[in-house]
Design a protein around this motif. Structure first.
Motif, PDB file in Angstrom:
ATOM      1  N   GLU B  56       0.979  -1.703   0.144  1.00 54.87           N
ATOM      2  CA  GLU B  56      -0.219  -0.080   0.114  1.00 54.87           C
ATOM      3  C   GLU B  56       1.034   1.144  -0.037  1.00 54.87           C
ATOM      4  OE1 GLU B  56      -2.392  -0.406   2.878  1.00 54.87           O
ATOM      5  OE2 GLU B  56      -3.730  -2.121   2.297  1.00 54.87           O
ATOM      6  N   SER B  57       1.523   1.030   0.791  1.00 58.20           N
ATOM      7  CA  SER B  57       2.841   2.615   0.797  1.00 58.20           C
ATOM      8  C   SER B  57       3.142   2.458  -0.081  1.00 58.20           C
ATOM      9  CB  SER B  57       3.656   2.358   1.992  1.00 58.20           C
ATOM     10  OG  SER B  57       4.983   2.557   1.915  1.00 58.20           O
ATOM     11  N   VAL B  58       3.976   1.587  -1.103  1.00 55.50           N
ATOM     12  CA  VAL B  58       4.460   1.745  -2.209  1.00 55.50           C
ATOM     13  C   VAL B  58       3.821   2.095  -3.236  1.00 55.50           C
ATOM     14  CG1 VAL B  58       6.225   0.640  -4.340  1.00 55.50           C
ATOM     15  CG2 VAL B  58       6.584   0.026  -1.383  1.00 55.50           C
ATOM     16  N   ALA B  59       2.741   1.325  -3.418  1.00 54.42           N
ATOM     17  CA  ALA B  59       0.933   1.905  -4.152  1.00 54.42           C
ATOM     18  C   ALA B  59       1.142   3.393  -4.736  1.00 54.42           C
ATOM     19  CB  ALA B  59       0.093   0.974  -4.433  1.00 54.42           C
ATOM     20  N   ARG B  60       0.996   3.836  -2.964  1.00 57.91           N
ATOM     21  CA  ARG B  60       1.178   5.349  -3.043  1.00 57.91           C
ATOM     22  C   ARG B  60       1.990   5.890  -3.537  1.00 57.91           C
ATOM     23  NH1 ARG B  60       0.458   7.657   2.703  1.00 57.91           N
ATOM     24  NH2 ARG B  60      -0.074   9.451   1.788  1.00 57.91           N
ATOM     25  N   ILE B  61       3.193   5.727  -3.192  1.00 59.18           N
ATOM     26  CA  ILE B  61       4.250   6.611  -3.715  1.00 59.18           C
ATOM     27  C   ILE B  61       4.723   6.752  -5.020  1.00 59.18           C
ATOM     28  CG2 ILE B  61       7.517   6.398  -3.546  1.00 59.18           C
ATOM     29  CD1 ILE B  61       6.848   5.662  -0.579  1.00 59.18           C
ATOM     30  N   ALA B  62       4.047   5.557  -6.036  1.00 61.20           N
ATOM     31  CA  ALA B  62       4.248   5.195  -7.407  1.00 61.20           C
ATOM     32  C   ALA B  62       2.814   5.726  -7.862  1.00 61.20           C
ATOM     33  CB  ALA B  62       3.846   4.056  -7.372  1.00 61.20           C
ATOM     34  N   ARG B  63       1.999   6.512  -7.128  1.00 67.58           N
ATOM     35  CA  ARG B  63       1.047   7.125  -8.124  1.00 67.58           C
ATOM     36  C   ARG B  63       1.091   8.778  -7.620  1.00 67.58           C
ATOM     37  NH1 ARG B  63      -2.501   4.701  -5.239  1.00 67.58           N
ATOM     38  NH2 ARG B  63      -2.985   6.157  -3.961  1.00 67.58           N
ATOM     39  N   GLU B  64       1.420   8.915  -6.501  1.00 69.04           N
ATOM     40  CA  GLU B  64       1.730  10.079  -5.681  1.00 69.04           C
ATOM     41  C   GLU B  64       2.583  10.908  -5.912  1.00 69.04           C
ATOM     42  OE1 GLU B  64       0.275  11.431  -2.155  1.00 69.04           O
ATOM     43  OE2 GLU B  64      -1.075   9.293  -2.248  1.00 69.04           O
ATOM     44  N   VAL B  65       4.170  10.482  -6.147  1.00 63.74           N
ATOM     45  CA  VAL B  65       5.375  10.960  -6.566  1.00 63.74           C
ATOM     46  C   VAL B  65       6.276  10.553  -7.746  1.00 63.74           C
ATOM     47  CG1 VAL B  65       7.954  10.966  -5.631  1.00 63.74           C
ATOM     48  CG2 VAL B  65       5.482  10.591  -4.013  1.00 63.74           C
ATOM     49  N   LEU B  66       6.724   8.799  -8.393  1.00 62.68           N
ATOM     50  CA  LEU B  66       7.001   8.489  -8.558  1.00 62.68           C
ATOM     51  C   LEU B  66       6.161   8.700 -10.586  1.00 62.68           C
ATOM     52  CD1 LEU B  66       8.549   5.281  -6.679  1.00 62.68           C
ATOM     53  CD2 LEU B  66       9.601   7.585  -7.662  1.00 62.68           C
ATOM     54  N   SER B  67       5.235   8.740 -10.845  1.00 65.04           N
ATOM     55  CA  SER B  67       4.497   7.926 -11.242  1.00 65.04           C
ATOM     56  C   SER B  67       3.218  10.223 -11.892  1.00 65.04           C
ATOM     57  CB  SER B  67       3.536   7.198 -11.831  1.00 65.04           C
ATOM     58  OG  SER B  67       2.576   7.687 -10.850  1.00 65.04           O
ATOM     59  N   ASN B  68       3.250  10.244 -13.666  1.00 65.72           N
ATOM     60  CA  ASN B  68       2.228  11.350 -13.066  1.00 65.72           C
ATOM     61  C   ASN B  68       0.831  10.588 -14.248  1.00 65.72           C
ATOM     62  OD1 ASN B  68       0.689  12.928 -15.234  1.00 65.72           O
ATOM     63  ND2 ASN B  68       2.235  14.194 -15.771  1.00 65.72           N
ATOM     64  N   PRO B  69      -0.129  10.210 -13.434  1.00 63.61           N
ATOM     65  CA  PRO B  69      -1.362   9.140 -13.385  1.00 63.61           C
ATOM     66  C   PRO B  69      -2.079   9.977 -14.841  1.00 63.61           C
ATOM     67  CG  PRO B  69      -1.788  10.423 -12.298  1.00 63.61           C
ATOM     68  CD  PRO B  69       0.005  10.640 -11.467  1.00 63.61           C
ATOM     69  N   ILE B  70      -1.691  11.120 -15.527  1.00 64.45           N
ATOM     70  CA  ILE B  70      -2.370  11.838 -16.714  1.00 64.45           C
ATOM     71  C   ILE B  70      -2.314  10.963 -17.282  1.00 64.45           C
ATOM     72  CG2 ILE B  70      -3.344  13.511 -17.929  1.00 64.45           C
ATOM     73  CD1 ILE B  70      -2.906  15.158 -15.753  1.00 64.45           C
ATOM     74  N   ILE B  71      -0.932  10.702 -17.635  1.00 66.19           N
ATOM     75  CA  ILE B  71      -0.183   9.569 -18.844  1.00 66.19           C
ATOM     76  C   ILE B  71       0.906   8.933 -18.550  1.00 66.19           C
ATOM     77  CG2 ILE B  71       0.159  12.177 -19.986  1.00 66.19           C
ATOM     78  CD1 ILE B  71       3.308  12.067 -19.343  1.00 66.19           C
ATOM     79  N   GLU B  72       1.022   8.244 -17.705  1.00 66.54           N
ATOM     80  CA  GLU B  72       1.805   6.675 -17.267  1.00 66.54           C
ATOM     81  C   GLU B  72       1.050   5.961 -16.638  1.00 66.54           C
ATOM     82  OE1 GLU B  72       6.200   8.772 -16.791  1.00 66.54           O
ATOM     83  OE2 GLU B  72       4.879   9.188 -15.106  1.00 66.54           O
ATOM     84  N   ASP B  73       1.334   4.860 -16.438  1.00 63.12           N
ATOM     85  CA  ASP B  73       0.674   3.603 -15.642  1.00 63.12           C
ATOM     86  C   ASP B  73       1.557   3.311 -14.846  1.00 63.12           C
ATOM     87  OD1 ASP B  73      -1.950   3.532 -16.826  1.00 63.12           O
ATOM     88  OD2 ASP B  73      -0.891   2.244 -18.026  1.00 63.12           O
ATOM     89  N   TYR B  74       1.925   2.552 -13.739  1.00 61.82           N
ATOM     90  CA  TYR B  74       2.841   2.178 -12.935  1.00 61.82           C
ATOM     91  C   TYR B  74       2.276   0.784 -12.602  1.00 61.82           C
ATOM     92  CZ  TYR B  74      -0.503   2.931  -8.886  1.00 61.82           C
ATOM     93  OH  TYR B  74      -1.594   2.788  -7.888  1.00 61.82           O
ATOM     94  N   ARG B  75       3.268   0.107 -12.222  1.00 60.88           N
ATOM     95  CA  ARG B  75       3.203  -1.846 -11.657  1.00 60.88           C
ATOM     96  C   ARG B  75       4.095  -1.827 -10.524  1.00 60.88           C
ATOM     97  NH1 ARG B  75       5.062  -6.294 -14.182  1.00 60.88           N
ATOM     98  NH2 ARG B  75       6.685  -4.890 -16.136  1.00 60.88           N
TER      99      ARG B  75
END
Lengths: 80, 80
Positions: B56-75
């Motif tokens: 959960e904590s890594v998914a939040r970091i991925a969503r909020e910091v590491l990716s731009n959710p408008i143009i990017e997907d993360y896994r």
């Protein structure tokens, strides 16, 4: 056929970009992070249908073009 | 505990960096490449020992910091 190539710095090689990200993540209030390292990720679509041949050709591209073998490791995954 | 985060451009989003790499790879004599797309890859070492909490904590970091959710997907992948 699709291939994924992951390129990361070898262990022991300093990663200032990863350290900067770690610092930002901590400033934003996320705790419990011991280390962040950044690498590169490539998705390669191949015309090749033969898995063995695809693996060899992608490994060559990863070694010769996508990574710097002195400071980086690479990993290749082939998908059907 | 270790986590890996892969960030890639959403399908349909133009990837000029990937196209430039594809062009270079072709100029260097590698054939049979239909497409190359570049993404980002992060290795995160966590103090956390609980897998669910780490995810959960890594998914939040991925969503909020590491990716731009408008143009990017993360896994996110969690390793023991």
């Amino acid at each position: 056929m699709k291939a994924k190539v992951y390129v990361s710095l070898k262990p022991g090689i300093l990663d200032p970009q990863g350290k900067a990200i770690q610092h930002s993540v901590e400033l934003l209030g996320f705790g419990g992070i011991a280390d962040i390292r950044q690498g590169k990720y490539f998705e390669i679509a191949l015309d090749d249908a033969d898995e063995q041949q695809a693996r060899e050709s992608v490994a060559r591209i990863a070694r010769e073009v996508l990574s710097n073998p002195i400071i980086e490791d690479y990993r290749v995954e082939i998908e059907g």
